[in-house]
Design an enzyme around this catalytic site. Structure first.
Site, PDB file in Angstrom:
ATOM      1  CG  ASP A   1     -68.577 -84.331 -15.725  1.00  0.00           C
ATOM      2  OD1 ASP A   1     -68.215 -85.451 -16.075  1.00  0.00           O
ATOM      3  OD2 ASP A   1     -68.069 -83.283 -16.185  1.00  0.00           O
TER       4      ASP A   1
ATOM      5  N   GLY B   1     -69.949 -78.074 -14.392  1.00  0.00           N
ATOM      6  CA  GLY B   1     -70.657 -78.282 -15.653  1.00  0.00           C
ATOM      7  C   GLY B   1     -71.755 -79.325 -15.523  1.00  0.00           C
TER       8      GLY B   1
ATOM      9  CD  GLN C   1     -62.039 -87.010  -9.928  1.00  0.00           C
ATOM     10  OE1 GLN C   1     -61.840 -86.181  -9.044  1.00  0.00           O
ATOM     11  NE2 GLN C   1     -62.799 -86.745 -10.977  1.00  0.00           N
TER      12      GLN C   1
ATOM     13  CB  SER D   1     -64.988 -84.915 -22.822  1.00  0.00           C
ATOM     14  OG  SER D   1     -64.220 -85.784 -22.009  1.00  0.00           O
TER      15      SER D   1
ATOM     16  CB  ALA E   1     -56.814 -81.722 -20.514  1.00  0.00           C
TER      17      ALA E   1
ATOM     18  N   GLY F   1     -65.425 -75.960 -22.725  1.00  0.00           N
ATOM     19  CA  GLY F   1     -66.390 -76.270 -21.659  1.00  0.00           C
ATOM     20  C   GLY F   1     -65.914 -75.711 -20.327  1.00  0.00           C
ATOM     21  CG  HIS F   2     -62.413 -77.351 -18.499  1.00  0.00           C
ATOM     22  ND1 HIS F   2     -61.767 -78.065 -19.473  1.00  0.00           N
ATOM     23  CD2 HIS F   2     -62.736 -78.249 -17.531  1.00  0.00           C
ATOM     24  CE1 HIS F   2     -61.700 -79.343 -19.119  1.00  0.00           C
ATOM     25  NE2 HIS F   2     -62.291 -79.484 -17.940  1.00  0.00           N
TER      26      HIS F   2
ATOM     27  CG  HIS G   1     -62.662 -78.862 -22.981  1.00  0.00           C
ATOM     28  ND1 HIS G   1     -63.850 -78.386 -22.474  1.00  0.00           N
ATOM     29  CD2 HIS G   1     -62.491 -80.087 -22.406  1.00  0.00           C
ATOM     30  CE1 HIS G   1     -64.385 -79.288 -21.682  1.00  0.00           C
ATOM     31  NE2 HIS G   1     -63.574 -80.329 -21.605  1.00  0.00           N
TER      32      HIS G   1
HETATM   33  P1  AMP Z   1     -62.970 -82.125 -15.487  1.00  0.00           P
HETATM   34  O1  AMP Z   1     -61.703 -81.368 -15.735  1.00  0.00           O
HETATM   35  O2  AMP Z   1     -63.332 -83.044 -16.610  1.00  0.00           O
HETATM   36  O3  AMP Z   1     -63.022 -82.759 -14.134  1.00  0.00           O
HETATM   37  O4  AMP Z   1     -64.121 -81.050 -15.497  1.00  0.00           O
HETATM   38  C1  AMP Z   1     -64.056 -79.905 -14.687  1.00  0.00           C
HETATM   39  C2  AMP Z   1     -65.371 -79.185 -14.770  1.00  0.00           C
HETATM   40  O5  AMP Z   1     -65.635 -78.809 -16.113  1.00  0.00           O
HETATM   41  C3  AMP Z   1     -66.543 -80.036 -14.298  1.00  0.00           C
HETATM   42  O6  AMP Z   1     -67.429 -79.234 -13.545  1.00  0.00           O
HETATM   43  C4  AMP Z   1     -67.163 -80.470 -15.589  1.00  0.00           C
HETATM   44  O7  AMP Z   1     -68.535 -80.762 -15.489  1.00  0.00           O
HETATM   45  C5  AMP Z   1     -66.940 -79.243 -16.454  1.00  0.00           C
HETATM   46  N1  AMP Z   1     -67.016 -79.581 -17.865  1.00  0.00           N
HETATM   47  C6  AMP Z   1     -66.333 -80.567 -18.513  1.00  0.00           C
HETATM   48  N2  AMP Z   1     -66.722 -80.628 -19.800  1.00  0.00           N
HETATM   49  C7  AMP Z   1     -67.673 -79.660 -19.975  1.00  0.00           C
HETATM   50  C8  AMP Z   1     -68.461 -79.225 -21.082  1.00  0.00           C
HETATM   51  N3  AMP Z   1     -68.363 -79.793 -22.271  1.00  0.00           N
HETATM   52  N4  AMP Z   1     -69.333 -78.206 -20.874  1.00  0.00           N
HETATM   53  C9  AMP Z   1     -69.445 -77.620 -19.660  1.00  0.00           C
HETATM   54  N5  AMP Z   1     -68.719 -77.983 -18.583  1.00  0.00           N
HETATM   55  C10 AMP Z   1     -67.853 -78.995 -18.728  1.00  0.00           C
END
Ligand code: AMP
Length: 281
Positions: A153, A150, A64, A188, A35, A39-40, A37
């Site tokens: 988290d 990121g 998790q 997110s 998913a 941020g990723h 965005h």
């Molecule tokens: P997730 O898919 O939510 O497990 O996140 C994967 C990676 O993307 C993790 O290292 C998160 O910290 C990072 N991440 C998620 N949201 C953001 C964001 N808004 N800005 C920067 N990194 C992010």
């Protein structure tokens, strides 16, 4: 550009990484649950700027999730994700079949104490054990030289840094700044689940954290600043504040005064959706 190749099996991944390494190329990994965005994508950009080869992993890690509804409703958008990654220098997507991560009979745990206690650790039993095992596996499977995470988290980032140090895993963990929408809401994957009305309420966490940070920097009493911030989040329309705390930026020790590099961290619940955020003080 065309979407990167998707690999689902560990032996195929290993053969590819071995070829890169024997050519002397450096390898980055960006672990995600999909998913994707902006941020990723900021992590992907940082990885591509730093290493010769980039692996993005997409794996919705059941271990998790402490809440089965959260796991069931977690957005899964692999085709879109692959399309988004086509705009970046990504060499492959590792989206392992579940049995490539947890084989039948899987019985090993990785548990990090200290930094994983309190905050999300207190509210999501087993969550950081699930993160620790999957991250350890992804590091060992990809054999990457650097991993990009990121600060969104923040506690997870500290847990990962701790486990890499403690287990002598030869990988460098790089933390990257949180990417936000214009109104301050941290991007997110769970934001996709917010209704239009909830989306208007959601930026209150960041607004409250920013206000508390400014108050603390201005010399306000920490306990009062935290209480004001909790109140502000509830007044905006959140159903509850799970935590809003000031912690040491490195070992996440609770702080009563901001006399060293510190972090404000919060989690709050809006309807069925739990959002987290944090900022430096
Ligand atoms: P997730 O898919 O939510 O497990 O996140 C994967 C990676 O993307 C993790 O290292 C998160 O910290 C990072 N991440 C998620 N949201 C953001 C964001 N808004 N800005 C920067 N990194 C992010």
């Amino acid at each position: 550009m065309t979407a990167p190749r998707i690999i689902r099996r560990l032996d195929v991944l290993r053969a590819q990484v071995a070829a890169w390494k024997s050519a002397g190329e450096s390898v980055a990994v960006v672990p995600t649950m999909g998913a994707l965005h902006a941020g990723h994508l900021s992590l992907v950009k940082a990885a591509a700027a730093d290493c010769d080869r980039v692996i993005v992993t997409i794996f919705v890690n059941p271990k998790q999730f402490n809440n089965p509804d959260d796991l069931a409703s977690y957005p899964r958008t692999e085709e879109d994700d692959a399309r988004k990654l086509a705009d970046y220098r990504v060499d492959l997507i590792y989206a392992p079949d579940a049995d490539q991560v947890y084989r039948p009979g899987f019985a090993t745990n990785v548990s990090v104490s200290g930094v994983s206690e309190g905050l999300c650790g207190a509210h999501r039993p087993g969550h950081f054990d699930g993160v620790a095992i999957v991250v350890t596996k992804l590091f060992l499977q990809t054999q990457a030289d650097k991993a990009f995470f990121g600060e969104k988290d923040y506690q997870q980032l500290q847990v990962v840094k701790r486990l890499v140090t403690d287990l002598d895993i030869p990988i460098e963990v790089v933390g990257c700044p949180t990417v936000r929408d214009a109104d301050g809401l941290a991007l997110s994957s769970r934001n996709l689940l917010l209704s239009a009305e909830q989306r208007l309420i959601a930026p209150a966490i960041h607004a409250a954290l920013t206000e508390a940070r400014d108050a603390i920097r201005g010399g306000a009493d920490v306990a009062h600043a935290l209480e004001d911030a909790r109140r502000r989040i509830l007044d905006a329309g959140f159903d509850s504040v799970e935590y809003l705390e000031l912690r040491d930026a490195g070992d996440l020790h609770p702080l009563e005064v901001a006399d060293r590099p510190a972090r404000l961290l919060a989690a709050a619940v809006l309807g069925k959706i739990r959002l987290i955020d944090n900022i430096a003080v």
